[in-house]
Design an enzyme around this catalytic site. Sequence first.
Site, PDB file in Angstrom:
ATOM      1  N   GLY A 119      36.558  24.097  20.555  1.00 20.97           N
ATOM      2  CA  GLY A 119      35.703  25.271  20.583  1.00 20.97           C
ATOM      3  C   GLY A 119      35.192  25.563  19.181  1.00 20.97           C
ATOM      4  N   GLY A 121      36.299  27.243  16.613  1.00 18.69           N
ATOM      5  CA  GLY A 121      37.258  27.056  15.517  1.00 18.69           C
ATOM      6  C   GLY A 121      37.487  25.587  15.220  1.00 18.69           C
ATOM      7  N   ASP A 145      35.510  29.896  27.651  1.00 18.71           N
ATOM      8  CA  ASP A 145      34.776  31.131  27.353  1.00 18.71           C
ATOM      9  C   ASP A 145      33.254  30.947  27.424  1.00 18.71           C
ATOM     10  OD1 ASP A 145      37.299  32.054  26.794  1.00 18.71           O
ATOM     11  OD2 ASP A 145      37.098  31.815  24.619  1.00 18.71           O
ATOM     12  N   HIS A 290      46.438  32.724  31.491  1.00 19.38           N
ATOM     13  CA  HIS A 290      46.284  31.280  31.323  1.00 19.38           C
ATOM     14  C   HIS A 290      46.116  30.521  32.635  1.00 19.38           C
ATOM     15  CE1 HIS A 290      47.732  32.717  27.494  1.00 19.38           C
ATOM     16  NE2 HIS A 290      47.161  31.663  26.964  1.00 19.38           N
TER      17      HIS A 290
HETATM   18  O1  F6P Z   1      39.320  30.630  23.879  1.00 18.57           O
HETATM   19  C1  F6P Z   1      39.992  30.356  25.062  1.00 18.57           C
HETATM   20  C2  F6P Z   1      41.000  31.435  25.340  1.00 18.57           C
HETATM   21  O2  F6P Z   1      41.627  31.145  26.570  1.00 18.57           O
HETATM   22  C3  F6P Z   1      40.441  32.858  25.334  1.00 18.57           C
HETATM   23  O3  F6P Z   1      39.750  33.154  26.518  1.00 18.57           O
HETATM   24  C4  F6P Z   1      41.694  33.650  25.108  1.00 18.57           C
HETATM   25  O4  F6P Z   1      41.408  34.876  24.461  1.00 18.57           O
HETATM   26  C5  F6P Z   1      42.489  32.777  24.181  1.00 18.57           C
HETATM   27  O5  F6P Z   1      41.998  31.450  24.352  1.00 18.57           O
HETATM   28  C6  F6P Z   1      43.975  32.783  24.448  1.00 18.57           C
HETATM   29  O6  F6P Z   1      44.606  32.002  23.506  1.00 18.57           O
HETATM   30  P1  F6P Z   1      46.144  31.584  23.570  1.00 18.57           P
HETATM   31  O7  F6P Z   1      46.229  30.336  24.381  1.00 18.57           O
HETATM   32  O8  F6P Z   1      46.510  31.353  22.158  1.00 18.57           O
HETATM   33  O9  F6P Z   1      46.906  32.696  24.219  1.00 18.57           O
END
Ligand code: F6P
Length: 381
Positions: A119, A121, A145, A290
């Site tokens: 993504g 980052g 996203d 998730h």
């Molecule tokens: O960027 C993808 C994403 O799933 C976002 O929708 C969400 O805010 C973030 O990653 C959650 O990240 P992590 O897996 O670190 O909880």
Amino acid sequence: MPRIRRIAVSTGGGDAPGLNGVIRAVAISAHWRGWEVLGIRHGYRGVIEGDADGVVLLDRAAVRGIGHLGGTILGSSNRGDPFNYPVQRDGKTIAENVSSRIVRWFEDRQVDALVAVGGDGSLGIAARLGQAGVPRVIGVPKTIDNDLAGTDVTFGFDTAVATATDALDRLHSTAQAHERVMVVEVMGRYAGWIAVHAGIAGGADVILIPEIPFDMDRVCEKIRRREARGRHFAIVVVAEGAKAVGGEMVVKSDGDEFRGHARLGGIAERVAEEITRRTGKESRSLVLGHLQRGGSPVATDRVLALRFGCAATRFLAETDAGGMVSVRRGAVELVSMEEATRHLRTVPLDSGVLQTGRDLGLCFGDEPAGTFLPGAPNSPG
Ligand code: F6P
């Protein structure tokens, strides 16, 4: 054009359904060209730490039968930025720039190019690795996203929307049975794409997104109007990054030096409590979390992942440019990493999908929902 003999693939940041399809497509389309493909495990950790199993050979057997699987056979990480890498010094964890280890690995192993799947980052990191000396970098846009600039679509998004839509379908019956308001929090970070698409597909009554700060009066007005029409339940979809007018996003934890972004979460519970307080309606909230990233990719994400993976090797073979593969107006092209990571692609306020929702009478927490007078015959309520 320098001849390619060996390339590396890495998957970084949050996983998204379709990652394995990209890995498979890169490996197979590279094999046809006679190239060797190495997979770096857990973002760049496999190379940085120099673990024995930190790099795997992606031969034909290694990528057989993986296209329909969720996750990534290479593993991923969102705390593995080589320019800000957590290392232990005197019992403390500090950030260090270890990018030279990656550049050296490419030199030592005579790896001619990197395909970085990620993504905003991860692609930003890949671009910096290119500047630091990794020979050629091709990015592949991944995120549920759907918020990457430079491409009309990212793989993983359709699967996340399908999962969220399925959840909304299931919640309808229980909401109706108990005459409750169900408030469902979906992912998307600072963009409302998942909320808008799943909300419209799943027949939500209210959709709250980061792009439109919401007014609880409007939300409750919509619920009361449904109530008055004998619709004693409602479905509210709220994007994790949504915020009230004049309010802040709800965060679970702030970002740190190893993970730039804050962890969002908790807005659904607040909205549900406020709905009950103001309308007296019983409400429940849930966070899909998730679940939206897991499981098998839907067919459109599988095809997109394979298109992107094959395009990455094609661009390596046929041009000497770097950049990110993207789809624009249906065609695959290469855009600069700079363009791809310059800004986040949020939902435009004049977008067709928002207009569709408004025409259907959905409430986005701003202007009064629907264009019909309350109580008028066939009013969408
Ligand atoms: O960027 C993808 C994403 O799933 C976002 O929708 C969400 O805010 C973030 O990653 C959650 O990240 P992590 O897996 O670190 O909880």
